[in-house]
Design a protein around this motif. Structure first.
Motif, short mmCIF file in Angstrom:
data_model
loop_
_atom_site.label_atom_id
_atom_site.label_comp_id
_atom_site.label_asym_id
_atom_site.label_seq_id
_atom_site.Cartn_x
_atom_site.Cartn_y
_atom_site.Cartn_z
N LEU A 113 0.83 -1.20 0.00
CA LEU A 113 0.00 0.00 0.00
C LEU A 113 0.87 1.26 0.00
O LEU A 113 0.66 2.18 -0.80
N VAL A 114 1.87 1.30 0.88
CA VAL A 114 2.72 2.50 0.93
C VAL A 114 3.68 2.53 -0.25
O VAL A 114 4.12 3.62 -0.67
N LEU A 115 4.00 1.36 -0.82
CA LEU A 115 4.83 1.34 -2.03
C LEU A 115 4.10 2.01 -3.18
O LEU A 115 4.69 2.82 -3.92
N PHE A 116 2.82 1.71 -3.36
CA PHE A 116 2.04 2.37 -4.41
C PHE A 116 1.96 3.87 -4.17
O PHE A 116 2.04 4.67 -5.12
N GLY A 117 1.79 4.26 -2.91
CA GLY A 117 1.77 5.68 -2.61
C GLY A 117 3.08 6.35 -2.96
O GLY A 117 3.11 7.45 -3.54
N ALA A 118 4.20 5.68 -2.63
CA ALA A 118 5.51 6.23 -2.96
C ALA A 118 5.70 6.31 -4.47
O ALA A 118 6.27 7.28 -4.98
N LEU A 186 -1.09 -11.37 -5.66
CA LEU A 186 -2.50 -11.08 -5.41
C LEU A 186 -2.64 -9.77 -4.65
O LEU A 186 -3.52 -8.94 -4.95
N TYR A 187 -1.77 -9.53 -3.67
CA TYR A 187 -1.84 -8.30 -2.90
C TYR A 187 -1.46 -7.10 -3.76
O TYR A 187 -2.02 -6.01 -3.58
N LEU A 188 -0.51 -7.28 -4.66
CA LEU A 188 -0.17 -6.18 -5.58
C LEU A 188 -1.40 -5.78 -6.39
O LEU A 188 -1.60 -4.60 -6.70
N GLY A 189 -2.24 -6.76 -6.74
CA GLY A 189 -3.47 -6.44 -7.45
C GLY A 189 -4.52 -5.83 -6.55
O GLY A 189 -5.12 -4.79 -6.88
N TYR A 190 -4.79 -6.48 -5.41
CA TYR A 190 -5.75 -5.94 -4.45
C TYR A 190 -5.42 -4.49 -4.10
O TYR A 190 -6.25 -3.59 -4.20
N VAL A 191 -4.18 -4.30 -3.62
CA VAL A 191 -3.79 -2.99 -3.11
C VAL A 191 -3.62 -1.99 -4.24
O VAL A 191 -3.83 -0.79 -4.06
N GLY A 192 -3.25 -2.48 -5.43
CA GLY A 192 -3.12 -1.58 -6.57
C GLY A 192 -4.42 -0.85 -6.87
O GLY A 192 -4.40 0.31 -7.33
N THR A 221 -4.67 1.27 -12.83
CA THR A 221 -5.68 0.21 -12.95
C THR A 221 -5.14 -0.97 -13.73
O THR A 221 -5.36 -2.13 -13.37
N LEU A 222 -4.41 -0.68 -14.81
CA LEU A 222 -3.83 -1.74 -15.62
C LEU A 222 -2.82 -2.55 -14.81
O LEU A 222 -2.80 -3.79 -14.90
N ALA A 223 -1.99 -1.87 -14.02
CA ALA A 223 -1.01 -2.58 -13.19
C ALA A 223 -1.72 -3.47 -12.18
O ALA A 223 -1.32 -4.64 -11.97
N ALA A 224 -2.78 -2.97 -11.54
CA ALA A 224 -3.51 -3.77 -10.56
C ALA A 224 -4.15 -4.98 -11.23
O ALA A 224 -4.09 -6.11 -10.70
N ILE A 286 -15.93 6.59 -12.12
CA ILE A 286 -15.65 6.90 -10.71
C ILE A 286 -16.30 5.85 -9.81
O ILE A 286 -15.69 5.35 -8.85
N LEU A 287 -17.53 5.50 -10.12
CA LEU A 287 -18.24 4.50 -9.32
C LEU A 287 -17.52 3.15 -9.37
O LEU A 287 -17.37 2.47 -8.35
N LEU A 288 -17.05 2.75 -10.55
CA LEU A 288 -16.32 1.49 -10.68
C LEU A 288 -15.03 1.51 -9.85
O LEU A 288 -14.66 0.51 -9.24
N ALA A 289 -14.33 2.65 -9.84
CA ALA A 289 -13.09 2.75 -9.07
C ALA A 289 -13.38 2.56 -7.58
O ALA A 289 -12.60 1.89 -6.87
N ILE A 290 -14.47 3.13 -7.09
CA ILE A 290 -14.82 2.96 -5.68
C ILE A 290 -15.22 1.52 -5.39
O ILE A 290 -14.78 0.92 -4.40
N LEU A 291 -16.03 0.94 -6.27
CA LEU A 291 -16.51 -0.43 -6.04
C LEU A 291 -15.39 -1.46 -6.18
O LEU A 291 -15.36 -2.45 -5.43
N ALA A 292 -14.48 -1.25 -7.12
CA ALA A 292 -13.39 -2.21 -7.30
C ALA A 292 -12.54 -2.31 -6.04
O ALA A 292 -12.22 -3.41 -5.58
N PHE A 293 -12.18 -1.16 -5.46
CA PHE A 293 -11.42 -1.20 -4.21
C PHE A 293 -12.29 -1.73 -3.07
O PHE A 293 -11.81 -2.44 -2.18
#
Length: 691
Positions: A113-118, A186-192, A221-224, A286-293
């Motif tokens: 999570l913090v890696l993606f933020g960085a 899997l976590y790289l995808g989830y957290v991405g 999104t593509l990376a996730a 926008i709605l899809l981005a919220i629902l996907a996470f």
């Protein structure tokens, strides 16, 4: 062990714990200061997000390294090491034991999570200052929630007053190379998907969603989606060869927990294209981005709360489940509330006809979203029934004395139900079949206003080829399911359609000129072709395996020889085996075809004495067209052994297609336009002349 070593181990562990606490404090600062700065327009406050994101990553990485060190050196003063490691365990599984449990896996989640933020800070130079500050602020808010979750309910650095001499070992099913790499991907995808969420919330806070935003959100999104694809494929491959059941997908709640966000991420990826190209579908994206996470968080809840039973759930702790549910409610509920407030700022500018690429992408989105909802209903329905039954018992207590007949309907109601593969196969398959049919034609339709006849015309040869190959498959098989030929038709249709789409992008003219232009197409086009072709191959592989599999179950004596499909199998002998931390029996089995020996496999039945748990290691002779898959069961009273033999046609095509999908995503990510959002940068560079 010397006293100095013990003290040094303790210091490293305590430093890791301290670094985690310090990172949480930095996260709080990153959550508050940049958001306030963006709201007030204070550049200095906004700029604080970048160093804070880097410091967070360094501190959490140091904490994760300290925990890994504790596993490697078998520091049994830590409760997590005692519960998930053993001094005799191979080094690889000591390391993977770090995330083979609840507490360590959550620290890995936080690290990613913090890696993606960085990364958003390091590579987000093209973003406007206010948007980058808001993205990093929202990302920090998510990380603060997980800091609290880890430190208050799932502390991986919790110590024991009296350390034991040795540990209880990692779950033997997790001591496998496939599971060593499956959770991190899997976590790289989830957290991405948290980055897509952060971009969505930042855009809502800014009150602006435009083509530039669509270009910025696509790479994340593509990376996730790419990482989720790899993680799901690794998990499927592990289930295939490790569990000994011979299957690749069981619609298990944990499998569904990763599949639902994968479907929504695919929809989000295609929807963002429409925002970028046509500035349409803004609110939906926008709605899809919220629902996907949100579905990523829901998957975390399912895996760790114990509300649903799974072969490979991490934890069974209602208290932790409630905490995760609260995180889900705060971020998804807050995101949806903000979405409702800002709906007026997301009006679409682009208009398009009924027959257009935009319409095809809308259909794509609807099918993927509905398919995800179907999986969600099937996954959560047993929990709903159980909760309803428990509620009814309370109602019964209050009403039975006034109406004794109230009990009749109550006790007929089932308290527990099981939703298995038959439901998912029947409910999910039609939507995916429709998606596969639409995909090739939709990909070649023109933007804004297209011609269906013009789009279908180049696809006619592909349709003829697909039907011809499907008819051939139907003619060859005898007494089999129609699923196989249908899978052949769909697979050829999707792969052929992707090929035609790529060729049409070369324009018109002689073959040599078009071929030369083919090599100069943007990488995003090649990535799209590779991913769509991979999907077609996977669809074919799944259908072929399910429809044409052969199975034989018997008690075999040493020296027995029997037929399975077009092969023969002979059991040569059974021998004792011993590994670094297990023992058991292994069978020597020869495989013949047309009377000629073509291979040998060694299925095993292992016992892990520390965990007191048996595992089955399948013997698999892999092939391009089929696998011969054999598992060894328990010894029988008559001296024989239970043996399961399978012929699994085109099994490896399933994971080959998944690999191609991931490679397609990787190729697209290397497209410079997508990677650095060049188009968005140009948009920002425009200046408005003075009036």
């Amino acid at each position: 062990m010397g006293a100095v070593q013990i003290i040094l181990r303790g210091m490293i562990t305590e430093l890791g714990h301290f670094a985690l606490i310090l990172a949480a404090l930095v996260g709080v600062m990153q959550m508050v200061v940049p958001l306030v700065g963006a709201h007030k327009g204070w550049r200095g406050w906004m700029a604080s997000a970048d160093p804070a994101a880097t410091v967070q990553f360094v501190l959490v990485a140091a904490s994760f390294v300290a925990l890994t060190h504790a596993f490697v050196v078998s520091d049994f003063s830590l409760q997590i090491v005692v519960a998930n490691s053993h001094s005799e365990k191979p080094l690889l599984y000591k390391v993977t034991g770090v995330w083979g449990n609840h507490e360590g896996s959550m620290l890995l989640w936080l690290l990613i999570l913090v890696l993606f933020g960085a990364c958003a800070s390091w590579f987000g130079g093209n973003l406007p200052d206010s948007l980058r500050a808001r993205v990093l602020g929202v990302q920090a808010a998510v990380s603060v929630a997980f800091y609290a979750f880890i430190l208050f309910t799932s502390n991986p650095f919790e110590r024991l007053d009296f350390p034991p001499f040795d540990g209880r070992d990692l779950n033997p099913l997790l001591q496998d190379p496939g599971l060593a790499f499956h959770p991190p991907f899997l976590y790289l995808g989830y957290v991405g998907l948290s980055m897509s969420f952060s971009f969505a919330i930042a855009a809502l806070l800014e009150g602006r969603v435009d083509a530039a935003w669509g270009r910025w959100v696509r790479p994340w999104t593509l990376a996730a989606w790419l990482f989720l694809t790899v993680g799901i494929a690794l998990g499927s491959w592990w289930a295939y060869y490790e569990l000994g059941w011979g299957g690749f997908w069981f619609w298990d709640p944990v499998e569904n927990a990763s599949f639902m966000p994968w479907l929504l991420a695919a929809a989000l990826l295609h929807s963002a294209i429409v925002v970028e190209k046509r500035e349409s579908l803004k609110a939906w994206t926008i709605l899809l981005a919220i629902l996907a996470f949100g579905f990523s968080l829901l998957g975390t809840f399912i895996v760790r709360s114990g509300v649903l039973t799974s072969v490979h759930a991490f934890a069974n702790d209602p208290e932790r489940g409630v905490f995760i549910l609260a995180i889900l409610a705060v971020f998804v509920g807050g995101g949806l509330f903000l979405f409702a407030l800002r709906a007026s700022a997301m009006q679409s500018k682009g208009v398009f006809g009924t027959v257009s690429r935009e319409t095809a992408l809308v259909a794509n989105n609807v099918l993927l979203a509905v398919a995800s909802f179907v999986v969600f209903v099937g996954t959560i329905w047993p929990l709903v029934i159980e909760l309803a039954s428990r509620t009814s018992h309370w109602v019964f207590v209050g009403n039975v004395f006034r109406n004794p007949f109230y009990a009749i309907g109550l006790f007929d109601r089932p308290e527990q139900v099981s939703v298995g593969p038959p439901f998912f196969d029947a409910a999910f398959t039609p939507f995916f079949v429709a998606l596969a049919i639409i995909l090739p034609v939709g990909a070649v339709l023109a933007w804004k206003r297209g011609s269906l006849a013009k789009a279908v015309r180049p696809m006619v040869p592909v349709a003829v080829l697909a039907i011809a190959v499907g008819a051939l498959a139907f003619a060859i098989q005898t007494g089999r399911s129609a699923l196989g030929p249908v899978g052949v038709i769909l697979g050829v249709w999707v792969v052929g359609g992707a090929t035609v789409d790529l060729w049409l992008r070369t324009g018109r003219g002689p073959f040599s000129g078009r071929f030369a232009r083919l090599t100069r197409l943007p990488r995003a086009d090649w990535g799209k072709f590779t991913a769509h072709a991979g999907l077609g191959i996977t669809v074919f592989g799944v259908a072929a395996l399910v429809a044409w599999e052969d199975e034989d179950i018997r008690v075999a004596q040493i020296g027995d020889r029997w037929a399975v499909g077009i092969h023969e199998v002979e059991m040569i002998g059974v021998r004792s085996i011993e590994g670094p931390n297990y023992f058991g029996e292994g069978a020597d089995i020869l495989i013949y075809r047309n009377g000629r020996e073509v291979g040998q496999v060694f299925p095993e039945k292992r016992i892990y004495p520390v965990a007191q748990m048996p595992t089955t290691e399948a013997g698999i002779r892999n092939g391009v067209l089929r696998d011969v898959y054999i598992t060894l069961g328990d010894p029988q009273d008559n001296g024989g052994w239970a043996v399961r033999s399978y012929i699994k046609p085109f099994a490896n095509w399933i994971w080959g297609g998944a690999i191609l999908m991931a490679i397609g995503g990787m190729i697209s990510l290397t497209d410079r336009r997508l990677r650095i959002a060049a188009g968005a940068a140009k948009e920002n560079a425009k200046t408005v002349p003075a009036q």
